[in-house]
Scaffold this active site. Structure first.
Site, PDB file in Angstrom:
ATOM      1  N   GLN A  57     -14.003  -4.864  18.935  1.00 46.90           N
ATOM      2  CA  GLN A  57     -12.600  -5.231  18.785  1.00 46.90           C
ATOM      3  C   GLN A  57     -12.458  -6.441  17.856  1.00 46.90           C
ATOM      4  O   GLN A  57     -13.117  -7.459  18.064  1.00 46.90           O
ATOM      5  CB  GLN A  57     -11.989  -5.529  20.165  1.00 46.90           C
ATOM      6  CG  GLN A  57     -10.515  -5.826  20.143  1.00 46.90           C
ATOM      7  CD  GLN A  57      -9.666  -4.610  19.750  1.00 46.90           C
ATOM      8  OE1 GLN A  57      -9.892  -3.507  20.216  1.00 46.90           O
ATOM      9  NE2 GLN A  57      -8.689  -4.829  18.888  1.00 46.90           N
ATOM     10  N   LYS A 108      -7.646   1.228  25.659  1.00 42.38           N
ATOM     11  CA  LYS A 108      -8.641   2.153  25.112  1.00 42.38           C
ATOM     12  C   LYS A 108      -9.536   2.686  26.229  1.00 42.38           C
ATOM     13  O   LYS A 108      -9.861   3.877  26.268  1.00 42.38           O
ATOM     14  CB  LYS A 108      -9.475   1.451  24.025  1.00 42.38           C
ATOM     15  CG  LYS A 108      -8.696   1.267  22.724  1.00 42.38           C
ATOM     16  CD  LYS A 108      -9.368   0.307  21.755  1.00 42.38           C
ATOM     17  CE  LYS A 108      -8.466   0.083  20.541  1.00 42.38           C
ATOM     18  NZ  LYS A 108      -8.968  -0.950  19.623  1.00 42.38           N
ATOM     19  N   ASP A 137     -14.470   3.487  14.519  1.00 47.03           N
ATOM     20  CA  ASP A 137     -13.350   2.794  13.868  1.00 47.03           C
ATOM     21  C   ASP A 137     -13.317   3.105  12.371  1.00 47.03           C
ATOM     22  O   ASP A 137     -12.308   2.840  11.704  1.00 47.03           O
ATOM     23  CB  ASP A 137     -13.476   1.274  14.062  1.00 47.03           C
ATOM     24  CG  ASP A 137     -12.445   0.722  15.043  1.00 47.03           C
ATOM     25  OD1 ASP A 137     -11.464   1.428  15.341  1.00 47.03           O
ATOM     26  OD2 ASP A 137     -12.628  -0.423  15.497  1.00 47.03           O
TER      27      ASP A 137
END
Ligand code: NAD
Length: 277
Positions: free
Chosen positions: A86, A42, A109
């Site tokens: 994460q 990422k 997200d």
């Protein structure tokens, strides 16, 4: 890839308008090997798109309070447009509490209950990256989805549920299958669109697939052979399914790259929306 080119153009326009690049903060807690690879990828993709990557690596023993304090600092940081924590988090940290602490305007997200709720009621939202990417692939393959028979296998908040909401918004007729579903093979046989997001290697058999169907395989499963070598496979038996499907994504290489591209797209979207507000 067209989406990455579109993101690069949006980043250039943002820089021209605001004198700085959009910033994405990624928080990794602990040493989970898969998570470390995802976070590294990422960061590389964020910088390659011309954006600023802020990476925060915390020890597995970090307290929930310390993590919440970092999220609060990132919420307040004007150089940070997107925040991604994460998953999975260590067991001693309440993941729902951490996700709910992220400013919904920076929730790239799309996991915050505010964004999940907006998606559910059809309002503008930051949409989870994997189902967003899947929808783009499906629309590229089939065009208008109105009235199409769609089957989503798996009902997680990260993939299955938002995928079903996105397909519903496109007027597909959606079935959401899960671990208690009876006759999965029968559902697959009727579906013009199959999105498999389960996490069980090759559980969707190739001969279940309706001829011509569009098959999106989200699963990423590592299987170890008798000789000790390992490889990644999806939730769909690719060899059998690919001869029946009209369109099918491979694992690795199908949905994964789209997920990262959509994360970049969400970051530019969040940056532009925040500065316009
Ligand atoms: P999850 O474990 O949260 O959810 C799995 C779902 O599968 C559950 O809703 C469960 O009801 C359903 N399920 C379990 N057994 C079933 C069965 N026999 N029949 C039908 N449904 C069944 O998983 P998740 O986070 O949604 O991830 C699913 C898979 O997708 C995993 O392999 C994960 O690694 C992968 N994934 C890939 C990406 C990507 O970028 N490509 C992103 C997210 C997840």
């Amino acid at each position: 890839m067209r989406l990455r080119e579109a993101v690069a153009a949006d980043v250039a326009a943002f820089v021209a308008a605001h004198g700085r690049a959009p910033g994405l903060a990624v928080v990794l807690v602990g040493e989970d090997p898969a998570s470390r690879v995802y976070v590294k990828n990422k960061g590389v993709a964020t910088r390659a798109a011309g954006m600023v990557s802020f990476e925060h690596r915390l020890d597995a023993g970090v307290s929930e309070a310390e993590l919440l304090a970092l999220v609060a600092a990132l919420n307040a940081d004007q150089a940070v447009d997107g925040i991604l924590v994460q998953l999975p988090l260590p067991a001693h940290i309440d993941g729902d509490k951490v996700l709910a602490a992220i400013d919904p305007a920076k929730d790239v997200d799309g996991f915050h209950p505010v964004n999940a709720g907006r998606l559910a009621v059809g309002q503008k939202a930051l949409v989870p990256c994997t189902p967003k990417g899947c929808l783009m692939l499906i629309e590229e393959a089939l065009g208008d989805l109105s009235g199409r028979e769609a089957l989503v296998i798996g009902r997680s908040s990260i993939v299955g549920k938002p995928m079903a909401a996105l397909l519903t918004a496109k007027s597909a007729t959606v079935t959401l299958a899960h671990s208690r579903t009876r006759d999965l093979a029968g559902h697959v046989a009727r579906a013009e669109i199959v999105v498999a997001a389960v996490g069980v290697p090759e559980m969707v058999r190739g001969d279940w697939i309706r001829p011509g169907a569009c098959v999106i395989d989200v699963g990423i499963n590592r299987v170890v052979a008798a000789d000790g070598t390992s490889r990644l496979v999806g939730d769909v038996e690719f060899a059998g399914a690919s001869v029946r499907a009209g369109w099918i994504t491979p694992v690795p290489g199908g949905v994964g790259p789209m997920t990262i591209a959509c994360l970049l797209a969400n970051t530019v979207e969040a940056a532009s929306a925040r500065l316009a507000a």
